[in-house]
Design a protein around this motif. Structure first.
Motif, short mmCIF file in Angstrom:
data_model
loop_
_atom_site.label_atom_id
_atom_site.label_comp_id
_atom_site.label_asym_id
_atom_site.label_seq_id
_atom_site.Cartn_x
_atom_site.Cartn_y
_atom_site.Cartn_z
N SER A 33 39.74 25.33 56.02
CA SER A 33 39.40 24.93 54.65
C SER A 33 37.91 25.23 54.43
O SER A 33 37.09 24.34 54.20
CB SER A 33 39.68 23.44 54.44
OG SER A 33 39.46 23.07 53.09
N ILE A 34 37.59 26.49 54.53
CA ILE A 34 36.21 26.99 54.43
C ILE A 34 36.23 28.24 53.58
O ILE A 34 37.16 29.04 53.67
CB ILE A 34 35.63 27.31 55.81
CG1 ILE A 34 35.54 26.05 56.68
CG2 ILE A 34 34.25 27.95 55.70
CD1 ILE A 34 35.12 26.31 58.11
N GLY A 35 35.22 28.42 52.76
CA GLY A 35 35.18 29.62 51.93
C GLY A 35 33.78 30.09 51.64
O GLY A 35 32.80 29.40 51.89
N ARG A 36 33.71 31.29 51.12
CA ARG A 36 32.47 31.89 50.66
C ARG A 36 32.75 32.60 49.34
O ARG A 36 33.89 33.01 49.09
CB ARG A 36 31.94 32.92 51.68
CG ARG A 36 31.57 32.35 53.05
CD ARG A 36 30.25 31.59 52.98
NE ARG A 36 29.79 31.24 54.32
CZ ARG A 36 30.15 30.16 54.98
NH1 ARG A 36 31.03 29.33 54.45
NH2 ARG A 36 29.66 29.89 56.18
N TYR A 62 43.68 30.24 54.79
CA TYR A 62 42.39 29.80 54.26
C TYR A 62 42.61 29.10 52.93
O TYR A 62 43.61 29.32 52.23
CB TYR A 62 41.48 31.00 54.01
CG TYR A 62 40.72 31.53 55.20
CD1 TYR A 62 40.78 30.93 56.44
CD2 TYR A 62 39.92 32.66 55.07
CE1 TYR A 62 40.08 31.45 57.52
CE2 TYR A 62 39.22 33.19 56.13
CZ TYR A 62 39.29 32.57 57.36
OH TYR A 62 38.60 33.08 58.43
N SER A 63 41.64 28.28 52.55
CA SER A 63 41.67 27.66 51.22
C SER A 63 41.21 28.68 50.18
O SER A 63 40.44 29.59 50.47
CB SER A 63 40.75 26.44 51.20
OG SER A 63 39.42 26.82 51.51
N ALA A 64 41.70 28.49 48.96
CA ALA A 64 41.36 29.41 47.87
C ALA A 64 40.07 29.03 47.16
O ALA A 64 39.62 29.74 46.27
CB ALA A 64 42.51 29.46 46.85
N GLY A 65 39.48 27.91 47.56
CA GLY A 65 38.23 27.47 46.93
C GLY A 65 38.45 26.36 45.93
O GLY A 65 39.58 26.02 45.57
N ASN A 66 37.35 25.79 45.42
CA ASN A 66 37.42 24.66 44.51
C ASN A 66 36.83 24.97 43.14
O ASN A 66 36.70 24.07 42.31
CB ASN A 66 36.66 23.47 45.10
CG ASN A 66 37.28 22.98 46.39
OD1 ASN A 66 38.48 22.90 46.50
ND2 ASN A 66 36.45 22.66 47.38
N SER A 67 36.47 26.21 42.88
CA SER A 67 35.82 26.55 41.62
C SER A 67 36.83 27.03 40.58
O SER A 67 37.97 27.33 40.89
CB SER A 67 34.76 27.62 41.84
OG SER A 67 33.76 27.18 42.72
N GLY A 68 36.38 27.11 39.35
CA GLY A 68 37.22 27.64 38.27
C GLY A 68 37.60 26.56 37.29
O GLY A 68 37.14 25.42 37.38
N PRO A 69 38.44 26.88 36.30
CA PRO A 69 39.13 28.18 36.20
C PRO A 69 38.33 29.21 35.40
O PRO A 69 37.96 28.98 34.27
CB PRO A 69 40.42 27.81 35.43
CG PRO A 69 39.99 26.66 34.56
CD PRO A 69 38.92 25.92 35.32
N PHE A 70 38.03 30.32 36.02
CA PHE A 70 37.46 31.48 35.35
C PHE A 70 37.68 32.69 36.25
O PHE A 70 38.13 32.55 37.39
CB PHE A 70 35.97 31.28 35.03
CG PHE A 70 35.15 30.82 36.21
CD1 PHE A 70 34.67 31.71 37.15
CD2 PHE A 70 34.86 29.47 36.35
CE1 PHE A 70 33.92 31.29 38.21
CE2 PHE A 70 34.09 29.04 37.43
CZ PHE A 70 33.62 29.95 38.36
N ASN A 71 37.38 33.86 35.76
CA ASN A 71 37.66 35.09 36.50
C ASN A 71 36.93 35.13 37.84
O ASN A 71 35.77 34.74 37.95
CB ASN A 71 37.26 36.32 35.67
CG ASN A 71 38.14 36.50 34.46
OD1 ASN A 71 39.25 35.97 34.41
ND2 ASN A 71 37.65 37.24 33.48
N GLU A 72 37.64 35.63 38.85
CA GLU A 72 37.08 35.87 40.17
C GLU A 72 36.55 34.60 40.84
O GLU A 72 35.59 34.65 41.61
CB GLU A 72 35.97 36.94 40.11
CG GLU A 72 36.47 38.28 39.59
CD GLU A 72 35.38 39.34 39.55
OE1 GLU A 72 34.27 39.07 40.04
OE2 GLU A 72 35.64 40.43 39.02
N SER A 73 37.16 33.45 40.56
CA SER A 73 36.72 32.21 41.19
C SER A 73 37.41 31.96 42.53
O SER A 73 37.00 31.09 43.29
CB SER A 73 36.96 31.02 40.26
OG SER A 73 38.34 30.90 39.95
#
Length: 241
Positions: A33-36, A62-73
């Motif tokens: 659960s780590i991302g860049r 992997y996790s998909a991240g916690n940002s968004g919703p917007f393009n390329e998040s």
């Protein structure tokens, strides 16, 4: 379990070392659960490490991240990785902000004090001064701001932990904190074990708070703690509406 993070964060070199150790140990699955932020695969060390594991027959999730919703998040989008997005449940540990104009906005907090008064308190936003540290309620940033006995608005982010922001408010004499998401944080809120009464609001509801603050001559607010609420509308449905 392989420890690759500490109080200073998660260095790519430590993550790769942990993955190498897991591969050497012959694991069947790696779950991180780590991302860049997204960037080319050839320079993405997490993607490169995952490829090494896949070549050994190890499933990498992997996790998909916690940002968004917007393009390329989305993060961790290399095609050899099983990238998993967040799901949602129908319950929330609710802390409701009640503004002086009667508007109610639901947030979250694991800390649910039973004796917090429903009497409105003065609402302050240290970020109005233009001081970035005060906007994010960085440690000691409110020492010269009059927040004693007041509800303090803090913006999420700035490399300051959510609970640490509340500690800053508490140290400065504030009675409560409204933690508002930035646009990149979207609808993701967290029920943390805060050190003082708190309501963590999503970006849309945080904008309601800030609009009220800026338009009122004497803004006031309080927080009503309602405990665990079952049947809460999933965050995804809220975004689609």
């Amino acid at each position: 379990m392989y420890k690759v993070c500490n109080e200073n964060g998660c260095r790519s070199s430590d993550i790769l070392a942990g993955m190498d150790a897991a591969i050497e140990d012959g694991v069947d699955v790696l779950s991180l659960s780590i991302g860049r932020p997204s960037h080319p695969f050839y320079s993405n060390l997490l993607a490169i490490g995952a490829l090494a594991a896949i070549q050994k027959g190890i499933l990498v999730s992997y996790s998909a991240g916690n940002s968004g919703p917007f393009n390329e998040s989305m993060e961790n989008e290399a095609p050899w990785i099983l990238t998993v997005g967040a799901s949602t449940i129908d319950r929330k540990v609710t802390s409701t902000v009640k503004l002086g104009n009667g508007v109610l906005v639901d947030g979250e907090s694991l800390f649910q004090p039973k004796d917090f008064p429903e009497t409105p308190l003065s609402l302050v936003y240290p970020g109005m001064s233009g001081d970035t540290n005060a906007t994010f309620c960085s440690p000691r940033s409110l020492n010269n701001t009059n927040v004693k006995g007041k509800v303090v608005i803090c913006l999420r982010g700035g490399n300051i932990g959510r609970i640490a922001k509340g500690q800053t408010v508490n140290d400065a004499g504030g009675d409560a904190m409204i933690l508002t998401n930035s646009q990149s944080d979207g609808a993701t809120t967290v029920a943390d074990a805060h050190v003082l009464p708190v309501s963590h609001l999503n970006y849309k509801d945080g904008c309601i708070i800030l609009e009220y603050f800026r338009s009122s001559l004497s803004p006031v607010a309080t927080i009503i703690f309602r405990g665990t609420v079952i049947g809460d509308k999933p965050a995804l449905l809220d975004l689609l509406n």
